[in-house]
Design a protein around this motif. Structure first.
Motif, PDB file in Angstrom:
ATOM      1  N   PHE A 157       0.836  -1.201   0.000  1.00 53.03           N
ATOM      2  CA  PHE A 157       0.000   0.000   0.000  1.00 53.03           C
ATOM      3  C   PHE A 157       0.873   1.255   0.000  1.00 53.03           C
ATOM      4  O   PHE A 157       0.612   2.214  -0.728  1.00 53.03           O
ATOM      5  N   ILE A 158       1.935   1.240   0.810  1.00 52.06           N
ATOM      6  CA  ILE A 158       2.847   2.385   0.870  1.00 52.06           C
ATOM      7  C   ILE A 158       3.577   2.551  -0.460  1.00 52.06           C
ATOM      8  O   ILE A 158       3.761   3.665  -0.956  1.00 52.06           O
ATOM      9  N   LEU A 159       3.978   1.440  -1.057  1.00 55.48           N
ATOM     10  CA  LEU A 159       4.673   1.485  -2.348  1.00 55.48           C
ATOM     11  C   LEU A 159       3.779   2.067  -3.432  1.00 55.48           C
ATOM     12  O   LEU A 159       4.211   2.860  -4.266  1.00 55.48           O
ATOM     13  N   PHE A 160       2.509   1.673  -3.421  1.00 56.32           N
ATOM     14  CA  PHE A 160       1.572   2.142  -4.429  1.00 56.32           C
ATOM     15  C   PHE A 160       1.242   3.626  -4.272  1.00 56.32           C
ATOM     16  O   PHE A 160       0.837   4.283  -5.228  1.00 56.32           O
ATOM     17  N   SER A 161       1.373   4.127  -3.050  1.00 57.08           N
ATOM     18  CA  SER A 161       0.861   5.457  -2.737  1.00 57.08           C
ATOM     19  C   SER A 161       1.959   6.507  -2.754  1.00 57.08           C
ATOM     20  O   SER A 161       3.150   6.207  -2.698  1.00 57.08           O
ATOM     21  N   GLU A 173     -10.039   4.652   3.274  1.00 52.21           N
ATOM     22  CA  GLU A 173     -11.494   4.518   3.391  1.00 52.21           C
ATOM     23  C   GLU A 173     -12.037   3.503   2.384  1.00 52.21           C
ATOM     24  O   GLU A 173     -12.931   2.713   2.707  1.00 52.21           O
ATOM     25  N   LYS A 174     -11.483   3.505   1.170  1.00 57.38           N
ATOM     26  CA  LYS A 174     -11.926   2.544   0.157  1.00 57.38           C
ATOM     27  C   LYS A 174     -11.618   1.112   0.589  1.00 57.38           C
ATOM     28  O   LYS A 174     -12.466   0.217   0.449  1.00 57.38           O
ATOM     29  N   LEU A 175     -10.411   0.890   1.112  1.00 57.19           N
ATOM     30  CA  LEU A 175     -10.026  -0.454   1.543  1.00 57.19           C
ATOM     31  C   LEU A 175     -10.870  -0.929   2.721  1.00 57.19           C
ATOM     32  O   LEU A 175     -11.326  -2.077   2.754  1.00 57.19           O
ATOM     33  N   ALA A 176     -11.068  -0.049   3.709  1.00 53.24           N
ATOM     34  CA  ALA A 176     -11.850  -0.410   4.895  1.00 53.24           C
ATOM     35  C   ALA A 176     -13.290  -0.722   4.522  1.00 53.24           C
ATOM     36  O   ALA A 176     -13.888  -1.680   5.035  1.00 53.24           O
ATOM     37  N   SER A 177     -13.843   0.074   3.623  1.00 53.06           N
ATOM     38  CA  SER A 177     -15.226  -0.154   3.187  1.00 53.06           C
ATOM     39  C   SER A 177     -15.347  -1.459   2.407  1.00 53.06           C
ATOM     40  O   SER A 177     -16.314  -2.210   2.571  1.00 53.06           O
ATOM     41  N   SER A 186      -2.899  -8.438   0.641  1.00 49.11           N
ATOM     42  CA  SER A 186      -2.131  -7.877  -0.461  1.00 49.11           C
ATOM     43  C   SER A 186      -2.961  -7.779  -1.738  1.00 49.11           C
ATOM     44  O   SER A 186      -2.902  -6.787  -2.463  1.00 49.11           O
ATOM     45  N   GLU A 187      -3.774  -8.814  -2.004  1.00 52.80           N
ATOM     46  CA  GLU A 187      -4.590  -8.796  -3.227  1.00 52.80           C
ATOM     47  C   GLU A 187      -5.679  -7.726  -3.188  1.00 52.80           C
ATOM     48  O   GLU A 187      -6.132  -7.249  -4.234  1.00 52.80           O
ATOM     49  N   LEU A 191      -6.352  -4.781  -5.972  1.00 48.21           N
ATOM     50  CA  LEU A 191      -7.672  -4.573  -6.561  1.00 48.21           C
ATOM     51  C   LEU A 191      -8.180  -3.145  -6.380  1.00 48.21           C
ATOM     52  O   LEU A 191      -8.752  -2.553  -7.300  1.00 48.21           O
ATOM     53  N   MET A 192      -7.951  -2.569  -5.199  1.00 51.92           N
ATOM     54  CA  MET A 192      -8.610  -1.310  -4.845  1.00 51.92           C
ATOM     55  C   MET A 192      -7.736  -0.056  -4.988  1.00 51.92           C
ATOM     56  O   MET A 192      -8.256   1.055  -5.050  1.00 51.92           O
TER      57      MET A 192
END
Length: 318
Positions: A157-161, A173-177, A186-187, A191-192
């Motif tokens: 997540f940190i790498l992507f962001s 918020e998207k991941l938690a929802s 990781s998958e 996806l999100m």
């Protein structure tokens, strides 16, 4: 009492700003003693114009005996205000009112107004987060949404962001929802969250692999000019070299490419770029560089080196 909020991280500074305002409103129900002065938007040019509203609001006696909260937004952008503030500093220091100074833009810490606030106000600086601080912040934000994330997914997540907390909070918020209380894997990040891998970071690593140190420094300077924290850049470089070690070790063990993608746990895009760069290093070289990154990180955290100087020395010494 004077409060001063500033720093590169506008997300956390704005959150703190809102917390102070909301706390004041909850304890002073009328809201009649709350005044805003946005100097970033003000078109007033004379000293009398700038201070007339302020003095009027400050000198008014509240029938409810409420302390007034005077909020100054982006005051550093208005030199007239800062000059008269310093000239009338005793007025602010002796006042029973609360003064909240919120600076949204970059602050020159050599400025006399900044030095006054540093000495006389309750200051809170919000620097860009990186490394373990960024990880902890993400986990705390997820916890507020009753969500958890596995370590590998957090790294991805940190790498992507980027280190933009406004965007990070949106993705959190998207991941938690999406997971609805289940652990984020990781998958799920694949996806999100759209990968936002900094191309220049890979270009920096590639320049290092080709022994083009001047080019590597140029890429890093470009990041800094764009507002990226040197500590964030070091954490990204550390992360990329750790990935290089993982991929290179799998290469040395003669794993086929498809198995390297699977075993590394990295995003296919990252594996492709990392695989290309890893072929230019030996495993001992990568281990030596990774140890050097660790030493630089220690030197920064113990105050032996300034951030930007540490990055330049790191490039020069590998």
């Amino acid at each position: 009492m004077i409060y001063f909020l500033y720093g590169q991280d506008s997300y956390r500074s704005k959150r703190k700003f809102n917390e102070i305002i909301e706390h004041y409103k909850s304890t002073n129900k009328t809201g009649l003693a709350l005044n805003f002065f946005d100097f970033g938007e003000s078109k007033k040019t004379s000293a009398s114009e700038i201070f007339s509203d302020l003095k009027t609001a400050t000198n008014q006696v509240s029938m409810f005996r409420e302390k007034k909260l005077q909020v100054f937004i982006s005051p550093f952008s208005n030199k007239i205000f800062t000059e008269i503030f310093l000239k009338d500093s005793e007025f602010f220091l002796k006042s029973e009112d609360i003064f909240l100074i919120y600076e949204k833009d970059e602050v020159d810490q050599r400025d006399s107004f900044f030095k006054f606030l540093e000495k006389n106000a309750k200051c809170q600086e919000f620097n860009s987060l990186g490394g373990i601080k960024l990880k902890n912040w993400i986990k705390e934000e997820l916890a507020k949404l009753k969500a958890k994330i596995e370590p590998g997914a957090l790294e991805k997540f940190i790498l992507f962001s980027t280190n933009n907390l406004w965007q990070l909070r949106n993705d959190i918020e998207k991941l938690a929802s999406f997971k609805k209380g289940n652990v984020i894997l990781s998958e799920d990040v694949d996806l999100m969250v759209k990968p936002k891998v900094e191309v220049d970071i890979f270009e920096t690593i590639e320049a290092i692999s080709r022994k083009e140190k001047k080019q590597a420094v140029k890429f890093l300077q470009k990041h800094i000019e764009n507002g990226d924290s040197p500590l964030y850049l070091l954490s990204m470089i550390s992360f990329q070299f750790r990935n290089l070690l993982v991929v290179k070790d799998l290469m040395e063990k003669r794993n086929p490419y498809s198995l390297i993608v699977k075993k590394s746990g990295l995003h296919p895009f990252v594996v492709r770029k990392t695989y290309e760069i890893a072929s230019r290093f030996s495993l001992p070289e990568l281990k030596k560089i990774y140890r050097k990154i660790f030493q630089v990180d220690c030197d920064i955290k113990t105050g032996k080196l300034e951030l930007e100087m540490a990055l330049d020395l790191f490039i020069a010494q590998i």
